[in-house]
Design an enzyme around this catalytic site. Sequence first.
Site, PDB file in Angstrom:
ATOM      1  N   TYR A 196       0.237  -1.271   0.321  1.00  0.00           N
ATOM      2  CA  TYR A 196       0.061   0.270   0.124  1.00  0.00           C
ATOM      3  C   TYR A 196       0.330   1.467  -0.359  1.00  0.00           C
ATOM      4  O   TYR A 196       1.618   1.494   0.898  1.00  0.00           O
ATOM      5  CB  TYR A 196      -0.683   0.279   1.014  1.00  0.00           C
ATOM      6  CG  TYR A 196      -1.729   1.271   1.495  1.00  0.00           C
ATOM      7  CD1 TYR A 196      -3.197   1.192   0.869  1.00  0.00           C
ATOM      8  CD2 TYR A 196      -1.432   2.182   2.097  1.00  0.00           C
ATOM      9  CE1 TYR A 196      -4.235   2.625   0.705  1.00  0.00           C
ATOM     10  CE2 TYR A 196      -1.544   3.235   2.464  1.00  0.00           C
ATOM     11  CZ  TYR A 196      -2.900   3.682   1.625  1.00  0.00           C
ATOM     12  OH  TYR A 196      -3.854   4.992   1.480  1.00  0.00           O
ATOM     13  N   TRP A 225       1.334   5.223  -1.324  1.00  0.00           N
ATOM     14  CA  TRP A 225       0.931   6.508  -3.133  1.00  0.00           C
ATOM     15  C   TRP A 225       1.388   6.060  -4.162  1.00  0.00           C
ATOM     16  O   TRP A 225       1.102   6.778  -5.578  1.00  0.00           O
ATOM     17  CB  TRP A 225       0.578   7.919  -2.197  1.00  0.00           C
ATOM     18  CG  TRP A 225      -0.765   8.232  -1.964  1.00  0.00           C
ATOM     19  CD1 TRP A 225      -1.172   7.974  -1.048  1.00  0.00           C
ATOM     20  CD2 TRP A 225      -1.349   9.658  -2.542  1.00  0.00           C
ATOM     21  NE1 TRP A 225      -1.538   9.053  -0.331  1.00  0.00           N
ATOM     22  CE2 TRP A 225      -1.581   9.660  -1.541  1.00  0.00           C
ATOM     23  CE3 TRP A 225      -0.985  10.464  -3.869  1.00  0.00           C
ATOM     24  CZ2 TRP A 225      -3.579  10.620  -1.474  1.00  0.00           C
ATOM     25  CZ3 TRP A 225      -2.306  11.636  -3.785  1.00  0.00           C
ATOM     26  CH2 TRP A 225      -2.791  11.670  -3.239  1.00  0.00           C
TER      27      TRP A 225
END
Length: 770
Positions: free
Chosen positions: A112, A114
């Site tokens: 996980y 950005w």
Amino acid sequence: MVERRMSVATHWGSFIAVVDSGRLVRIEPRGDDPAPSPIGPGMVTATDDSARVLRPAVRKGWLNGLPRAHDTARGADAFVEVSWDDAITLVSDELRRVRSQHGDSAVFGGSYGWASAGGFHNAQGQLHRFLALGGGYTDSRNTYSTAALEVILPHVIGGHPWSYQSRMPMWDEIAENCELVVAFGGLALKNSQINPGGLARHQTQGLQRQCREAGVRFVNVSPIRSDVAGFLDAEWLPVVPNTDTAAMLGIAHTMLVNGWHDEDFLRRCCVGFDRFASYLVGELDGVTKDVAWAAEITGISRDALTDLARRLTTQRSLIMVNYAVQRADHGEQPIWMSVVLAAMTGSMGRPGCGWGAGYATMDATGVARGRPSVATIPKVSNPVPDFIPVARIADTLLHPGKTIDYDGRRLTLPELRLIYWCGGNPFHHHQDLHRLTRAWQTPDTVVVHEAWWNTTAKFADIVLPVATSLERDDFAAGFSDPHLVAMPRVREPEGESRTDHHIFAALASRLGYDQEFTESRSELEWVRHLYEQTRAELGDNAALPGFDDFWRSSTAELPALTGPFPGSFEALRSDPRRFPLPTPSGRIEIFSEEIDSFGYDDCAGHPTWYEPAEWLRADLSDRFPLHLISNQPASRLHSQYDNGGHSLNSKIRGREPVTINRLDAASRGIESGMIVRLYNDRGSCLAGAVLSDDVMPGVVQLSTGAWWDPVQPGLSGTMDRHGNPNVLTADRPCSRLSQGPSALSALVEVELYGGPLPDVLAFTPPTLEH
């Protein structure tokens, strides 16, 4: 000196990179961006700083101890630099071993984070394609930012978890039609610096100004005054953290008993209001949820709550709820309750009014309802069906085989033997970092792609150095942003860094499926292919230039999306039979039969007040009397570019700043600029004190994202030198429904730090051997 000016796209905006003889000189804002982020120019100092990972490196204990005996602590070991050929051999052999001995589900590829902007060089996209082609992997579901929201909204208003973005009012509609905006959790303008995937121009600030100039009034219901921009002249209602649901219930009760609620909309467009009303008046539990009850819980006066109920029902109003309120114990409840409250006001489904979530959290939210689809690296179906809720990674590592609830299902946590992390930082996102440290020792192998020696790299077994977004070719297409932005390589990769795609292509070649992974295209050929695929799919109406022209001009504009948008509240109000919502009833579910059938004791069939495990009225507050708000930073995106110039300049004596109310500081002998220690039973950290009345008494604010810097790496419980709040937050699911994080339910104490001040080593590489 001959300078070249090149296009740069990031999550915090588009910029111009100035390059001389292959050296990055500076990064400048684009001339057409009205509110450029200062994060961009700060990237320059980090491009070749001492924290860069220059060569493949393997943790010494792992290299000398296969198969691992779980007796050496990740995070404290030295690393041995190896050749790329050796690194590829080690990773490919370990993938083969784990898959053959433990099955494909033993490989965790949730990874996980950005990552960085770019349609082709998306780190998770590349990783998931590589692992899926190799047999599959255990994935993660939902996000740390909005897990509770993502699970509850499909039950309440239906549709995809993120479909609400196209269904709520845009800023220009608010300016034209709305009179009153009540923002639970605020509208922190600092968050609108960013947009997933990139953006060409920042528009939120200008659109908010237009609303104020049009006469829209704002109310900020938040523990932090500065959660709303000063130019909005907002009324501030300081609220005890984690009590937004109680405040909304008190307002709703006042509407109900005074007959101010919109009975027609509730009858035609909603289901279950009668059962909810019984809860409000205390018929179900003997507790009347009136303003006196709510005032005692929230700290907002009865008169203020009553006045807000009156204004919401007599003015054209919009209820906004920010993401922060749902990253807490029972985080689904303020989201659900905000929809119910909006349905009661009489403004739901009217132009520019009603309900919305996440305004100013990203620049595109409230700016545009979406953009046409843009081609990205092709996905490959994952043969492994197993997944875990994203915030349950430590639980999974510590308790494989445990069964947990999730959105009406029973999940068995898999046994993970190999973690492959690419484009994210779990030692930033996750709560209770000491618990994560213990969990992180359990898998056989941790492989990480990283550009810098951050905490995640230091806690890995094999670290593969990757090129940054400035060191590869790509193009950006931001969330709802109607622009494509060219991203030509600005500089050569630092040291021996390679792109994620290059690394996975080499691994796929060793494992026998490189043709399937690369499809025989070079990286620039992939970028050209995806752009031209987008151009062809959009057709003549888009009028996109050819790739070469786009690459030279740096920007292309996509056509605007036009309605109707599925699940429209305006259409629902006009005719609920013709335009039903994608819920079981076709209407807004104030009472959900489906959720009620799950039988959860922490998420009933209607919005409910549950006392948080940690809040200012808890018994624990006798020992830890301050509520910690670990919100998003203004100086970086999460932990990205904490080593960049803008973030470094925000530090106080090298530590992350913590904002303390002046009264709380005075009682502890703390003055601005002093180094303080925040602590609770989970851990402690140092930070630099900033005194302000913008935070209410009893609250301290320490942003997330400072690279974790434990005094004794690998030792659980050790003090953090740098100011990472997640040594203090609880790794506790907000409910059995979503299993989301509850980071904002944390109590702490703060004291003046009197010991010798340790050096910050967050940006210092580990010991490297050759």
